[in-house]
Scaffold this active site. Structure first.
Site, PDB file in Angstrom:
ATOM      1  N   LEU A 182       7.471  -5.184  -1.598  1.00  0.00           N
ATOM      2  CA  LEU A 182       6.772  -4.246  -0.717  1.00  0.00           C
ATOM      3  C   LEU A 182       7.138  -2.798  -0.984  1.00  0.00           C
ATOM      4  O   LEU A 182       6.666  -1.894  -0.317  1.00  0.00           O
ATOM      5  CB  LEU A 182       7.120  -4.576   0.744  1.00  0.00           C
ATOM      6  CG  LEU A 182       6.471  -5.856   1.276  1.00  0.00           C
ATOM      7  CD1 LEU A 182       7.103  -6.265   2.583  1.00  0.00           C
ATOM      8  CD2 LEU A 182       4.968  -5.653   1.440  1.00  0.00           C
ATOM      9  N   ARG A 183       7.990  -2.596  -1.992  1.00  0.00           N
ATOM     10  CA  ARG A 183       8.471  -1.249  -2.211  1.00  0.00           C
ATOM     11  C   ARG A 183       7.327  -0.274  -2.495  1.00  0.00           C
ATOM     12  O   ARG A 183       7.306   0.854  -1.997  1.00  0.00           O
ATOM     13  CB  ARG A 183       9.461  -1.266  -3.367  1.00  0.00           C
ATOM     14  CG  ARG A 183      10.072   0.072  -3.630  1.00  0.00           C
ATOM     15  CD  ARG A 183      11.193  -0.054  -4.637  1.00  0.00           C
ATOM     16  NE  ARG A 183      12.319   0.732  -4.186  1.00  0.00           N
ATOM     17  CZ  ARG A 183      13.566   0.473  -4.522  1.00  0.00           C
ATOM     18  NH1 ARG A 183      13.848  -0.568  -5.269  1.00  0.00           N
ATOM     19  NH2 ARG A 183      14.534   1.241  -4.105  1.00  0.00           N
ATOM     20  N   ALA A 184       6.349  -0.725  -3.288  1.00  0.00           N
ATOM     21  CA  ALA A 184       5.240   0.153  -3.650  1.00  0.00           C
ATOM     22  C   ALA A 184       4.454   0.552  -2.406  1.00  0.00           C
ATOM     23  O   ALA A 184       4.076   1.718  -2.252  1.00  0.00           O
ATOM     24  CB  ALA A 184       4.331  -0.545  -4.655  1.00  0.00           C
ATOM     25  N   VAL A 217       6.402   3.225  -0.588  1.00  0.00           N
ATOM     26  CA  VAL A 217       6.401   4.505  -1.303  1.00  0.00           C
ATOM     27  C   VAL A 217       5.036   5.183  -1.169  1.00  0.00           C
ATOM     28  O   VAL A 217       4.944   6.393  -0.933  1.00  0.00           O
ATOM     29  CB  VAL A 217       6.772   4.304  -2.794  1.00  0.00           C
ATOM     30  CG1 VAL A 217       6.521   5.572  -3.586  1.00  0.00           C
ATOM     31  CG2 VAL A 217       8.227   3.877  -2.917  1.00  0.00           C
TER      32      VAL A 217
END
Ligand SMILES: [Zn+2]
Length: 652
Positions: A274-276, A279
């Site tokens: 889920l980092r994208a 960000v």
């Protein structure tokens, strides 16, 4: 020193925007700038400080504590309430690629702790970068060990240093900016994912913009102060806009519809985790704040995705960078209110046209004489070739070496400040002196001369230079296919062992350095694939070229030990006798392996003679393999991809 003004940078819109968004919202996680040499990437990064607002710091604190919220663990603290404060420009701290661990994290004097009972800590670059910018030029060349330390600090917002039970912790929150030239090797996936945004930097393509870049550079170099003064108003305006956007950021709304659009984009590009999403949401909010808006729109998300996705989408390490903008628009869907940036749906069934037809499987003639390009044959898991003896090179996975990590093999008096105490050896060294030093109670009396540090042994990375016979005889009986498959297998092995690689071929009248030593195994693989075969066999010239290349590299990087891998049947039909050239390599102590690729019913055994002259290990092509690895180049790429995915998992 006067800095080149940020607002005087021509073009590079993506890069300027990515830096500004991070300046507004440092949580985005930094910027990675990719681009070839000479694109003034570094100038643009350093210029950022000219538009960053100053910070308030507690006077005399070496760790840049904020007066309103001092670090409770500050080594210079505790700071009393109302400690005197002072404004200071936001700093940009550069981490040199060759920096030591102590330089980065700071150094703890364990010797003083043991002998005087004092915790003495000299701050490093992580402390200096707190509340500022940490910049790494050539970040792709940074040592793995430093990368890990950097990532830990960036993820936690603190730096923790421990040596033998003595420890220090201090705040280290910074905007991480890296620049790199992809031709010099790719970045490890862990570090790639750690950067919030990536941008490609390129010199402008239209003549007026190029001319303006040069004009401004010349004007700046001639009179930096006058040039900066010309842009003072523009600089002040950007700085004020950043300050205003920071104040507005907390009020910007990212509504459910926006979050769903972001999720759709991330799913469409197949990003892991889920980092994208996070960000993109942060960058879109920062972009809205920068525009002066209160709500995130489709366009904010589109811009944020273009900066946040290129390095996160599912791809193999050999794909071109960048993002398919049409796919992005499709994933974003149309604006409900039918905004001006609506685009018509792409024609149905346009997908298959995107695939470029490739025909790498068959030899292609390029019309120059009897030259041909042979495809690569089957690859396999290669055995580890290593440099004999014990090196002192940077950590890796090939040859034995004394290293910072690894297992303990002994103790020695420290060469400078002690970092890695060998306690048993230290106590043993102090024992005979206790009576003379007047020890009466419990506890030993330690002196500096007693201190011993661990000597550790691990593995180093090396420079593996391939010298490949590409003469006409190699084209016969699909021999070159097998040779290319073998060298590709060794290249994959080198990639996994973090080696540098280089490639020389000899054929026709001379030898050619096809690839100077680099960390980019991709580049080596593609040079190998396109390497033509044909002509006579100038083996001596090949050995001489290898020798010259290795001597040059020895000057550049004296601790990196080379391994010369000669792939040949030992025949020579042009130039001088190879014996003298082989002896010169041997006299310079260059470790070599001869891979004999002679096949057929009648064999001359010349490669064995060459191995003798070089003092080299002698192997047949079949000896190189320790296991099958199905397929060919595809398998090589799959294996590289698996390796990348595996390393990503380790970090997650
Ligand atoms: Zn402090």
């Amino acid at each position: 020193m006067t800095q080149f003004p940020f607002s005087a940078i021509v073009a590079m819109d993506d890069m300027r925007l990515a830096l500004i968004l991070n300046a507004i919202s440092p949580d985005i996680g930094g910027v990675l700038v990719r681009g070839e040499k000479g694109t003034a990437k570094s100038t643009a990064v350093r210029a950022l400080t000219t538009v960053l607002p100053p910070v308030e710091v507690i006077a005399g604190c070496r760790f840049s504590c904020s007066p309103s919220a001092p670090d409770p663990q500050c080594p210079d603290g505790p700071h009393p309430a109302g400690a005197p404060a002072q404004p200071r420009p936001t700093l940009l701290v550069e981490l040199p690629v060759g920096a030591t661990e102590d330089r980065l994290t700071g150094s703890l004097d364990v010797g003083r702790a043991l002998t005087e009972g004092v915790t003495s800590f000299e701050p490093g670059l992580l402390a200096a970068a707190h509340r500022g910018v940490l910049y790494v030029d050539e970040v792709n060349l940074l040592h793995d060990h430093l990368v890990d330390l950097l990532l830990d600090a960036a993820a936690l917002g603190t730096s923790y240093v421990e040596r033998d039970g003595v420890s220090v912790r201090h705040a280290a929150r910074f905007l991480l900016v890296g620049t790199m030239n992809p031709e010099e090797g790719e970045l490890r996936p862990q570090l790639l994912d750690r950067f919030g945004l990536t941008v490609e930097a390129a010199a402008p393509r239209d003549p007026p913009a190029r001319a303006e870049v040069v004009r401004r550079r010349i004007a700046f170099d001639a009179d930096p102060a006058a040039f900066a003064a010309r842009f003072a108003d523009a600089e002040a305006e950007v700085a004020a806009s950043i300050t205003a956007a920071r104040a507005r950021l907390a009020m910007v709304v990212v509504d459910d519809a926006a979050l769903e659009q972001i999720a759709a984009v991330c799913l469409s590009f197949g990003v892991d985790g889920l980092r994208a999403d996070i960000v993109i949401a942060r960058a879109a909010a920062a972009h809205a704040a920068w525009r002066g808006a209160a709500v995130v729109t489709r366009e904010d998300i589109r811009i944020a995705s273009r900066l946040a996705l290129p390095h996160r989408r599912r791809r193999n390490p050999f794909d071109a960078p960048g993002l398919d903008e049409q796919q992005l628009d499709e994933a974003l869907g149309n604006d409900a209110d039918g905004g001006p940036d609506d685009e018509p749906d792409p024609p149905p069934g346009s997908g298959p046209d995107d695939q470029v037809a490739q025909d790498p499987a068959h030899a292609q003639s390029n019309g120059a004489g009897r030259e041909s390009v042979q495809p690569s044959g089957t690859t396999f898991r290669a055995r580890r070739l290593e440099v004999p003896g014990q090196g002192h090179g940077t950590a890796g996975r090939r040859s034995r070496a004394y290293t910072d990590g690894g297992r303990t093999v002994g103790a020695r008096p420290p060469r400078s400040v002690i970092r890695d105490v060998h306690l048993t050896a230290t106590l043993t060294a102090s024992a005979p002196h206790q009576v003379r030093r007047g020890r009466t109670g419990p506890g030993l009396v330690l002196e500096r001369a007693d201190l011993r540090e661990r000597r550790r042994e691990g593995r180093e990375s090396n420079l593996v230079l391939f010298l490949v016979d590409a003469s006409g005889s190699m084209a016969a009986r699909r021999r070159m296919e097998a040779v290319k498959g073998a060298v590709l297998s060794l290249l994959l092995d080198a990639y996994q062992r973090r080696d540098k690689v280089g490639l020389i071929c000899f054929r026709g009248a001379d030898a050619r350095l096809l690839l100077p030593p680099t960390s980019s195994v991709d580049a080596a693989a593609s040079r190998l694939e396109t390497m033509p075969t044909g002509g006579q066999t100038p083996l001596a010239a090949g050995l001489a070229e290898a020798h010259a290349t290795l001597l040059r590299e020895r000057l550049r990087d004296p601790l990196r030990r080379p391994l010369l891998v000669v792939v040949t049947d030992g025949r020579h039909t042009a130039g001088g006798e190879p014996d003298a050239a082989a002896l010169r390599l041997r006299r310079d102590g260059i470790a070599a392996v001869v891979v004999d690729c002679e096949t057929g019913p009648v064999r001359l055994g010349l490669a064995g003679v060459l191995a003798e002259a070089l003092g080299a290990e002698y192997l047949s092509l079949a000896d190189l393999s320790v296991g099958a690895l199905a397929g060919s180049v595809r398998a090589y790429r799959q294996a590289a991809r698996r390796d990348a995915a595996y390393r990503r998992e380790l970090v997650a």
